[in-house]
Design a protein around this motif. Structure first.
Motif, PDB file in Angstrom:
ATOM      1  N   SER A   1       0.817  -1.217   0.000  1.00 36.72           N
ATOM      2  CA  SER A   1       0.000   0.000   0.000  1.00 36.72           C
ATOM      3  C   SER A   1       0.850   1.267   0.000  1.00 36.72           C
ATOM      4  O   SER A   1       0.312   2.372  -0.153  1.00 36.72           O
ATOM      5  N   SER A   2       2.175   1.119   0.209  1.00 39.66           N
ATOM      6  CA  SER A   2       3.045   2.292   0.211  1.00 39.66           C
ATOM      7  C   SER A   2       3.285   2.776  -1.215  1.00 39.66           C
ATOM      8  O   SER A   2       3.370   1.978  -2.153  1.00 39.66           O
ATOM      9  N   LEU A   3       3.441   4.102  -1.350  1.00 39.87           N
ATOM     10  CA  LEU A   3       3.548   4.658  -2.691  1.00 39.87           C
ATOM     11  C   LEU A   3       4.976   4.661  -3.230  1.00 39.87           C
ATOM     12  O   LEU A   3       5.194   4.784  -4.427  1.00 39.87           O
ATOM     13  N   HIS A   4       5.979   4.510  -2.340  1.00 38.78           N
ATOM     14  CA  HIS A   4       7.379   4.567  -2.786  1.00 38.78           C
ATOM     15  C   HIS A   4       7.797   3.277  -3.489  1.00 38.78           C
ATOM     16  O   HIS A   4       6.998   2.333  -3.580  1.00 38.78           O
ATOM     17  N   SER A   5       9.062   3.260  -3.908  1.00 44.62           N
ATOM     18  CA  SER A   5       9.520   2.142  -4.725  1.00 44.62           C
ATOM     19  C   SER A   5       9.463   0.808  -3.967  1.00 44.62           C
ATOM     20  O   SER A   5       9.221  -0.239  -4.565  1.00 44.62           O
ATOM     21  N   PHE A   6       9.666   0.852  -2.656  1.00 44.95           N
ATOM     22  CA  PHE A   6       9.588  -0.401  -1.879  1.00 44.95           C
ATOM     23  C   PHE A   6       8.179  -0.977  -1.976  1.00 44.95           C
ATOM     24  O   PHE A   6       7.993  -2.193  -2.105  1.00 44.95           O
ATOM     25  N   GLY A   7       7.209  -0.089  -1.859  1.00 38.94           N
ATOM     26  CA  GLY A   7       5.816  -0.516  -1.972  1.00 38.94           C
ATOM     27  C   GLY A   7       5.484  -0.966  -3.375  1.00 38.94           C
ATOM     28  O   GLY A   7       4.788  -1.969  -3.573  1.00 38.94           O
ATOM     29  N   GLN A   8       6.040  -0.243  -4.351  1.00 38.27           N
ATOM     30  CA  GLN A   8       5.713  -0.564  -5.737  1.00 38.27           C
ATOM     31  C   GLN A   8       6.164  -1.974  -6.124  1.00 38.27           C
ATOM     32  O   GLN A   8       5.458  -2.689  -6.843  1.00 38.27           O
ATOM     33  N   GLU A   9       7.354  -2.362  -5.601  1.00 40.29           N
ATOM     34  CA  GLU A   9       7.841  -3.686  -6.030  1.00 40.29           C
ATOM     35  C   GLU A   9       7.024  -4.824  -5.407  1.00 40.29           C
ATOM     36  O   GLU A   9       6.810  -5.858  -6.031  1.00 40.29           O
ATOM     37  N   THR A  10       6.537  -4.616  -4.176  1.00 43.96           N
ATOM     38  CA  THR A  10       5.696  -5.686  -3.610  1.00 43.96           C
ATOM     39  C   THR A  10       4.286  -5.627  -4.205  1.00 43.96           C
ATOM     40  O   THR A  10       3.638  -6.664  -4.374  1.00 43.96           O
ATOM     41  N   ARG A  11       3.839  -4.427  -4.541  1.00 48.68           N
ATOM     42  CA  ARG A  11       2.543  -4.307  -5.226  1.00 48.68           C
ATOM     43  C   ARG A  11       2.582  -5.074  -6.556  1.00 48.68           C
ATOM     44  O   ARG A  11       1.654  -5.815  -6.904  1.00 48.68           O
ATOM     45  N   ALA A  12       3.705  -4.913  -7.245  1.00 48.62           N
ATOM     46  CA  ALA A  12       3.851  -5.613  -8.532  1.00 48.62           C
ATOM     47  C   ALA A  12       3.847  -7.127  -8.324  1.00 48.62           C
ATOM     48  O   ALA A  12       3.229  -7.871  -9.091  1.00 48.62           O
ATOM     49  N   ALA A  13       4.525  -7.565  -7.250  1.00 46.41           N
ATOM     50  CA  ALA A  13       4.567  -9.012  -6.966  1.00 46.41           C
ATOM     51  C   ALA A  13       3.171  -9.532  -6.645  1.00 46.41           C
ATOM     52  O   ALA A  13       2.783 -10.636  -7.057  1.00 46.41           O
ATOM     53  N   LEU A  14       2.440  -8.735  -5.897  1.00 47.97           N
ATOM     54  CA  LEU A  14       1.076  -9.111  -5.518  1.00 47.97           C
ATOM     55  C   LEU A  14       0.192  -9.235  -6.764  1.00 47.97           C
ATOM     56  O   LEU A  14      -0.562 -10.199  -6.922  1.00 47.97           O
ATOM     57  N   ASP A  15       0.310  -8.261  -7.648  1.00 51.48           N
ATOM     58  CA  ASP A  15      -0.480  -8.282  -8.887  1.00 51.48           C
ATOM     59  C   ASP A  15      -0.145  -9.503  -9.735  1.00 51.48           C
ATOM     60  O   ASP A  15      -1.017 -10.165 -10.297  1.00 51.48           O
ATOM     61  N   LYS A  16       1.171  -9.785  -9.788  1.00 54.31           N
ATOM     62  CA  LYS A  16       1.609 -10.929 -10.588  1.00 54.31           C
ATOM     63  C   LYS A  16       1.032 -12.226  -9.997  1.00 54.31           C
ATOM     64  O   LYS A  16       0.511 -13.086 -10.723  1.00 54.31           O
ATOM     65  N   ALA A  17       1.098 -12.330  -8.671  1.00 55.23           N
ATOM     66  CA  ALA A  17       0.595 -13.532  -7.997  1.00 55.23           C
ATOM     67  C   ALA A  17      -0.906 -13.698  -8.255  1.00 55.23           C
ATOM     68  O   ALA A  17      -1.384 -14.803  -8.552  1.00 55.23           O
ATOM     69  N   ARG A  18      -1.613 -12.595  -8.168  1.00 57.12           N
ATOM     70  CA  ARG A  18      -3.060 -12.647  -8.389  1.00 57.12           C
ATOM     71  C   ARG A  18      -3.350 -13.127  -9.815  1.00 57.12           C
ATOM     72  O   ARG A  18      -4.263 -13.921 -10.048  1.00 57.12           O
ATOM     73  N   GLY A  19      -2.536 -12.654 -10.732  1.00 54.19           N
ATOM     74  CA  GLY A  19      -2.687 -13.065 -12.125  1.00 54.19           C
ATOM     75  C   GLY A  19      -2.430 -14.563 -12.306  1.00 54.19           C
ATOM     76  O   GLY A  19      -3.151 -15.235 -13.056  1.00 54.19           O
TER      77      GLY A  19
END
Lengths: 126, 399
Positions: free
Chosen positions: B34-52
């Motif tokens: 949920s964080s907007l910085h790059s640390f958050g972005q990389e886990t957000r991307a991982a989460l999206d990929k996993a959901r996919g």
């Protein structure tokens, strides 16, 4: 899985006084309506003393282990002494039993009392 | 002593590739999605990929996947979520149809609703193989029926239920109804072995749990078909499309997705498992008298071999096997805190004494021919020994 004492496990693995007795003087058969365990005790009595005892048990580790321990505790006792043995005595003897398995020792005592009653009834008829 | 694990329906080891996929998300990629910085972005991307990845496996959209803490939470969310969402829309108290052989996560949730007077519940009876007749669901359908929840495969006896047939029927029923009937399936035991395409199955909700197919414990997912509204059970932040609050278990979710990917890759192992399972069933049938194979002989999970051994009690067999290194499970009363024997076997019509003798072997990827040979070499003596002790078993061992 439950934590069983070494002693209880040993009695489960190598039950003492196991089997059916030929011509017993008293038989007690008790079933536990909750869990379905069934215990059968056979006694031989001489001069008011339980000189031999055998058991058969349908049940779990605790039921089998406690049956075996019971036969060791009872063997050689007078009928009055045997009557005084309680479920908690057996639990103590077994070196602690999981609380949920306490009823196994109650079953043992009921089977024992049943066998003594049966002996007395048979003797009256004689 | 060599230890042999034959309790894969309970859980299994996390696959090494899964662990490897999870590892970066503990030390390096630890950001909050949920964080907007790059640390958050990389886990957000991982989460999206996993959901996919999970969506691809179930043949649905990413937005239809919610991550949870496991199968139990998914079942709770599916049932309570639907009932609480639609409770006020219904004229009457909502009606749920489920079966008497469900996992406790479903059964106890339905009983909770009944107790709270939030729903009325019909528990469909099965035949003696644990199989549900879809006709019985038709018969149980009422104007206020809101939800049908039937498991895909039984965790104790392995029976596979006709989910597709039921799903198609409910879909047909819904065409003529104003108030839709939702269809949930607990597919926790099915992921590795059965077709879990939600379009093929015609389900609205499907529960799964990662540790049942080589993923980590403590993470699961719920498929919620687009257009199916559910009330959240866990309140807080906006995670999981406002449907399940709390910072996402990123390493767990990445592990779940990796494990589900491996289910597809490793499909070919299933034939080996089935052969070993058949060998176990045949071996036990040949070597031990008075044994009942529980569940459906054909229509069952390919890794499940479950039995009732007459005249003896399951926990005693289990402990004897455990003392010789073999891990299995039992539904005997003595093994449960409540002292009730398996509700599944009772529902199949077995009497208490027979149900007491239940034993379940569930095989997995690591099971070998040697393991099965070993079990077949020690089990007959264990059974014989216990039958000698039993007041019921004497005539059968010639004592």
């Amino acid at each position: 899985m439950w934590e069983y004492s070494q002693k209880l496990l040993d009695h489960f693995k190598n039950p003492r006084n196991l089997g059916k007795m030929e011509n017993p003087d008293g038989v007690g058969r008790e079933g536990n309506p909750t869990c379905g365990d069934v215990m059968e005790l056979f006694i031989k009595v001489k001069d008011n003393r339980i000189v031999d005892i055998k058991f058969l048990t349908f049940g779990c580790v605790a039921a089998i282990g406690i049956s075996s321990i019971l036969t060791e505790v009872v063997k050689g006792k007078t009928l009055e002494e045997a009557r005084k043995i309680t479920a908690s005595d057996l639990v103590k003897e077994a070196g602690d039993v999981p609380p949920v398995k306490y009823h196994c020792s109650v079953l043992g005592i009921q089977a024992l009392n049943g066998a003594i009653e049966d002996y007395k009834k048979r003797n009256k008829q004689k | 002593m060599k230890r042999i694990y034959l309790d894969y329906a309970a859980t299994g080891p996390t696959k090494p590739e899964v662990l490897k996929a999870m590892e970066p998300f503990f030390l390096q990629k630890f950001g909050n999605p949920s964080s907007l910085h790059s640390f958050g972005q990389e886990t957000r991307a991982a989460l999206d990929k996993a959901r996919g990845q999970v969506a691809k496996f179930l043949n649905c959209k990413s937005g239809e996947i919610l991550f949870t803490s496991g199968g139990t939470e998914s079942d709770n969310l599916a049932i309570l979520g639907v009932v609480f969402e639609y409770y006020h829309q219904a004229k009457n108290k909502p009606h749920i149809i489920t079966s008497s052989v469900e996992h406790h996560a479903v059964l106890h949730t339905c009983q909770y609703l009944e107790k709270k007077s939030e729903a009325e519940v019909t528990y469909i009876k099965t035949d003696n193989r644990g199989l549900i007749n879809p006709e019985d669901i038709k018969k149980a359908m009422k104007p206020n029926t809101l939800l049908v929840s039937i498991m895909y495969a039984n965790n104790e006896i392995g029976t596979v239920e006709p989910i597709r047939e039921i799903g198609k029927y409910i879909e047909k029923v819904n065409k003529d109804r104003d108030n839709k009937v939702y269809f949930h399936t607990d597919a926790v035991q099915a992921i590795e072995y059965l077709n879990c395409d939600v379009k093929y199955l015609h389900v609205d909700l499907l529960s799964l749990s990662a540790h049942k197919f080589g993923g980590p414990k403590g993470v699961g997912a719920l498929f919620v078909k687009e257009g199916t509204a559910i009330k959240r059970l866990i309140h807080g932040g906006d995670q999981e499309y406002h449907r399940r609050a709390g910072t996402e278990n990123v390493p767990g979710i990445v592990g779940l997705a990796k494990a589900i990917e491996l289910v597809v890759r490793d499909k070919s192992k299933n034939e080996k498992i089935r052969k070993l399972r058949d060998k176990l069933i045949q071996g036990i049938g040949k070597k031990i008298p008075d044994v009942i194979l529980t569940g459906d002989p054909k229509n069952r999970l390919l890794n499940n071999a479950s039995f009732c051994f007459n005249f003896i009690e399951g926990e005693s067999i289990l402990i004897n096997l455990d003392l010789q290194g073999v891990a299995v499970s039992t539904g005997s009363a003595c093994s449960s805190g409540s002292l009730d024997p398996s509700h599944v076997l009772i529902a199949c019509g077995f009497d208490h004494q027979t149900a007491q003798g239940s034993l379940r072997f569930t095989l997995g990827e690591q099971t070998t021919k040697e393991d099965i040979d070993y079990v077949l070499s020690i089990l007959p003596d264990i059974v014989k020994k216990l039958r000698k002790m039993s007041p019921f078993g004497r005539k059968n061992v010639g004592v």
